[in-house]
Write a protein that holds these residues in place. Structure first.
Motif, short mmCIF file in Angstrom:
data_model
loop_
_atom_site.label_atom_id
_atom_site.label_comp_id
_atom_site.label_asym_id
_atom_site.label_seq_id
_atom_site.Cartn_x
_atom_site.Cartn_y
_atom_site.Cartn_z
N LEU A 92 4.17 144.58 24.55
CA LEU A 92 5.29 144.20 25.87
C LEU A 92 5.64 143.60 25.75
CD1 LEU A 92 3.35 143.95 29.20
CD2 LEU A 92 5.14 142.94 29.00
N MET A 93 6.43 142.61 24.93
CA MET A 93 6.96 141.13 24.90
C MET A 93 7.94 141.87 23.72
SD MET A 93 5.65 137.86 26.07
CE MET A 93 3.85 137.98 24.37
N LYS A 94 8.23 143.08 23.07
CA LYS A 94 8.63 143.04 21.84
C LYS A 94 8.29 142.05 20.69
CE LYS A 94 10.98 146.29 25.07
NZ LYS A 94 12.22 146.47 25.27
N LEU A 95 7.73 141.61 20.33
CA LEU A 95 7.69 140.53 19.59
C LEU A 95 7.06 141.10 17.94
CD1 LEU A 95 5.87 137.97 21.14
CD2 LEU A 95 8.45 138.08 20.88
N PRO A 96 7.53 141.09 17.24
CA PRO A 96 6.90 142.09 15.81
C PRO A 96 6.19 141.07 15.42
CG PRO A 96 9.25 140.81 15.34
CD PRO A 96 8.84 140.44 17.10
N ASN A 150 3.49 150.13 16.30
CA ASN A 150 3.26 151.04 15.01
C ASN A 150 1.65 150.44 15.17
OD1 ASN A 150 5.53 152.04 15.22
ND2 ASN A 150 6.43 150.13 13.62
N VAL A 151 0.85 151.50 14.72
CA VAL A 151 -0.40 151.27 13.89
C VAL A 151 -0.06 152.59 12.43
CG1 VAL A 151 -2.82 151.62 13.81
CG2 VAL A 151 -1.55 151.72 16.45
N THR A 164 11.92 144.89 14.54
CA THR A 164 12.29 143.79 15.64
C THR A 164 11.72 143.77 16.65
OG1 THR A 164 14.28 145.26 15.89
CG2 THR A 164 14.76 143.62 14.05
N ASN A 165 11.66 144.47 17.40
CA ASN A 165 11.14 144.88 18.31
C ASN A 165 9.85 144.92 18.65
OD1 ASN A 165 13.86 143.69 20.23
ND2 ASN A 165 14.03 146.26 19.10
#
Length: 233
Positions: A24-28, A63-64, A84-85
């Motif tokens: 949700l927070m787009k943390l890699p 991404n799985v 990156t996201n």
């Protein structure tokens, strides 16, 4: 700095809120999850993920990736580092896996989401598989070739990366002949690619025992896949 964590895949049950928030927070964030199926053996069904792949694949912006050998594992790690996201989950086996192909230093094939392990110009069917089941699909294709039945094998490590490819590429990978699938999990989600009757997977929780005996008990074998293909092409 890149944050990562690791445990058994079954324990994403406890980690899911954090995984969801990372998406949700787009943390890699990178999650390295092992013991990915009933193949872990004697620990039994409490430690054997069955519905977890399907559940994780349903989370947006996650991404799985379930690699089939060490080469795909290296490429999966590179895919995760290049994000990156989007957080990435690497889904790894406990058992040793046969090397399916040599490393290609110029092309990261995992980033395509799916690609041919065995290909033919003229073919009778295509098998989609991920992780440890790619080896079963390859064994089946090699056996059927002796009967002059050409079966493509597609390594399908990541649905999410595959859907980012062009429609033309996706159509080329899926092909124009009957599609079959094998994965040590429930079918949920595979229906968008192939008929339910053409899938070999889990329909129950696992059991406790050596992984080779469990795969045979639950029908995750090349013999079953061969019979399924021959009866539906």
């Amino acid at each position: 700095l890149r944050p990562y964590g690791g445990t058994f895949l079954i324990f994403t049950d406890y980690c899911r809120p954090s995984i969801r928030l990372a998406a949700l927070m787009k943390l890699p964030v990178i999650y390295v999850m092992t013991h990915d199926s009933i193949g872990l053996g004697e620990d039994g069904p409490t430690h054997q993920p069955v519905e977890h792949l399907s559940s994780l694949r349903s989370i947006p912006n996650l991404n799985v990736i379930r690699p089939c050998d060490i080469v795909e594992t290296i490429e999966s790690w590179l895919c995760a580092l290049n994000e990156t996201n989007t957080p990435t989950i690497l889904v790894l086996t406990r058992q040793n896996l046969t090397l399916m192909r040599n490393i290609d230093s110029k092309n990261n094939l995992v980033q395509l989401g799916a690609y041919p392990i065995i290909d033919f110009d003229n073919y009778d069917a295509t098998v989609l598989a991920s992780g440890s089941e790619v080896e079963i699909a390859v064994q089946s294709s090699n056996t059927l070739l002796k009967e002059k039945i050409n079966v493509r094998v597609i390594s399908f490590p990541s649905w999410e990366l595959f859907t980012k490819q062009s429609i033309e590429y996706q159509k080329k990978i899926l092909g124009n002949q009957p599609l079959f699938g094998i994965e040590a999990g429930i079918i949920n989600g595979w229906e968008k690619y192939l008929p339910t009757k053409n899938f070999i997977g889990m329909r129950s929780f696992g059991a406790s025992g050596p992984y080779k005996k469990l795969y045979k008990h639950f029908g995750l074998t090349s013999e079953n896949l061969i019979n399924l293909i021959k009866n539906n092409i």
